[in-house]
Scaffold this motif. Structure first.
Motif, PDB file in Angstrom:
ATOM      1  N   UNK A  27      17.350  -3.994  89.687  1.00 43.34           N
ATOM      2  CA  UNK A  27      15.744  -4.520  90.479  1.00 43.34           C
ATOM      3  C   UNK A  27      14.811  -3.265  89.440  1.00 43.34           C
ATOM      4  N   UNK A  28      14.622  -2.375  90.515  1.00 40.79           N
ATOM      5  CA  UNK A  28      13.260  -2.033  89.205  1.00 40.79           C
ATOM      6  C   UNK A  28      13.452  -1.561  88.047  1.00 40.79           C
ATOM      7  N   UNK A  29      14.945  -1.423  87.265  1.00 39.26           N
ATOM      8  CA  UNK A  29      14.784  -1.398  85.476  1.00 39.26           C
ATOM      9  C   UNK A  29      14.382  -2.903  84.872  1.00 39.26           C
ATOM     10  N   UNK A  30      14.808  -3.831  85.511  1.00 36.40           N
ATOM     11  CA  UNK A  30      15.135  -4.961  84.718  1.00 36.40           C
ATOM     12  C   UNK A  30      13.074  -5.196  85.015  1.00 36.40           C
ATOM     13  N   UNK A  47      19.983 -12.123  74.789  1.00 31.98           N
ATOM     14  CA  UNK A  47      21.270 -11.722  74.580  1.00 31.98           C
ATOM     15  C   UNK A  47      21.498  -9.824  74.829  1.00 31.98           C
ATOM     16  N   UNK A  48      20.983  -9.633  74.630  1.00 34.17           N
ATOM     17  CA  UNK A  48      21.324  -8.315  75.007  1.00 34.17           C
ATOM     18  C   UNK A  48      20.948  -7.596  76.479  1.00 34.17           C
ATOM     19  N   UNK A  49      19.948  -8.303  77.321  1.00 32.09           N
ATOM     20  CA  UNK A  49      19.694  -8.565  78.847  1.00 32.09           C
ATOM     21  C   UNK A  49      20.874  -9.196  79.315  1.00 32.09           C
ATOM     22  N   UNK A  50      21.758 -10.041  79.253  1.00 26.11           N
ATOM     23  CA  UNK A  50      22.554 -10.473  79.859  1.00 26.11           C
ATOM     24  C   UNK A  50      24.208  -9.786  79.507  1.00 26.11           C
ATOM     25  N   UNK A  51      24.066  -9.132  78.606  1.00 28.62           N
ATOM     26  CA  UNK A  51      25.261  -8.161  78.247  1.00 28.62           C
ATOM     27  C   UNK A  51      25.246  -6.821  79.156  1.00 28.62           C
ATOM     28  N   UNK A  52      23.895  -6.993  79.541  1.00 30.08           N
ATOM     29  CA  UNK A  52      23.228  -4.883  79.981  1.00 30.08           C
ATOM     30  C   UNK A  52      23.775  -5.513  81.300  1.00 30.08           C
ATOM     31  N   UNK A  53      23.223  -6.406  82.216  1.00 35.16           N
ATOM     32  CA  UNK A  53      23.537  -6.977  82.998  1.00 35.16           C
ATOM     33  C   UNK A  53      24.758  -7.598  83.860  1.00 35.16           C
ATOM     34  N   UNK A  54      25.229  -8.505  82.713  1.00 31.89           N
ATOM     35  CA  UNK A  54      26.748  -8.846  82.972  1.00 31.89           C
ATOM     36  C   UNK A  54      27.630  -7.101  82.857  1.00 31.89           C
ATOM     37  N   UNK A 145      25.549  -6.266  70.256  1.00 26.29           N
ATOM     38  CA  UNK A 145      26.695  -6.311  71.818  1.00 26.29           C
ATOM     39  C   UNK A 145      26.806  -4.979  72.438  1.00 26.29           C
ATOM     40  N   UNK A 146      28.227  -4.361  71.813  1.00 28.30           N
ATOM     41  CA  UNK A 146      28.327  -3.047  72.336  1.00 28.30           C
ATOM     42  C   UNK A 146      27.237  -2.025  73.468  1.00 28.30           C
ATOM     43  N   UNK A 147      26.370  -1.742  73.210  1.00 29.96           N
ATOM     44  CA  UNK A 147      25.391  -1.401  73.163  1.00 29.96           C
ATOM     45  C   UNK A 147      24.288  -1.101  75.079  1.00 29.96           C
ATOM     46  N   UNK A 148      24.599  -2.191  74.566  1.00 31.52           N
ATOM     47  CA  UNK A 148      23.733  -2.931  76.109  1.00 31.52           C
ATOM     48  C   UNK A 148      24.955  -2.953  77.003  1.00 31.52           C
ATOM     49  N   UNK A 149      26.592  -3.048  76.662  1.00 26.79           N
ATOM     50  CA  UNK A 149      27.583  -3.477  77.629  1.00 26.79           C
ATOM     51  C   UNK A 149      27.356  -1.578  78.042  1.00 26.79           C
TER      52      UNK A 149
END
Length: 182
Positions: A27-30, A47-54, A145-149
């Protein structure tokens, strides 16, 4: 368990507390990422935000370092439902708070274990139904794509380890002592 300054062992957080820590940190990070993006300090695509979140959610709820206790009651194993039984061999392979609780190798072992399970499933599907089309990973794989994951997954793992009091050199120190002691 952690050794406290008094020499006694301090308890580590429960699975529920680990989850709450990770949710709070997310929550703080977002909020910080949203603020930084609005101030045009960083560019984060949806897409990066979604990949990080998932990846962060998977690391928090499904791929916890405590899967090395998969023979028992572990929140992450329960989140898999009936597929939680697939983690029992992982728990038998890794001793609790051993290599599975190291900062780089530990999270990697869980990713490789999932990859092994998926390879076995797809191999079995190809054997049983050779004409079945199975999904493929698009090539080339972009760093965007890979970095946020990886960042989301590893950050969720590291927060768990920090809460457990596991130092970044945890696995290395054990291995070094074994090598040096011989």
């Amino acid at each position: 368990m952690n050794a406290s300054h008094s020499g006694t062992m301090a308890p580590v957080p429960s699975g529920r507390v680990h989850n709450l820590i990770n949710i709070g940190a997310y929550s703080v990070l977002a909020a910080a990422a949203l603020y930084a993006a609005r101030q045009e300090l960083v560019v984060i695509t949806p897409a990066q935000a979604l990949n990080f979140t998932l990846a962060y959610a998977a690391g928090t709820f499904l791929l916890s370092p405590d899967l090395d206790l998969a023979e028992g009651r572990v929140d992450s194993k329960r989140h898999w439902g009936v597929l939680g039984a697939l983690w029992v061999p992982y728990g038998m392979l890794f001793s609790h708070r051993g290599w599975s609780h190291s900062w780089v190798i530990g999270p990697l072992t869980r990713l490789l274990y999932v990859a092994l399970i998926l390879a076995l499933i797809f191999g079995l599907l190809r054997f049983v139904a050779p004409d079945l089309q199975v999904p493929t990973i698009p090539q080339p794989i972009s760093v965007k794509v890979v970095a946020p994951l990886l960042l989301g997954y590893y950050l969720s793992q590291w927060l768990h380890l920090i809460a457990d009091g596991v130092r970044p050199d945890h696995g290395l120190r054990k291995g070094y002592r074994r090598v040096r002691g011989r």
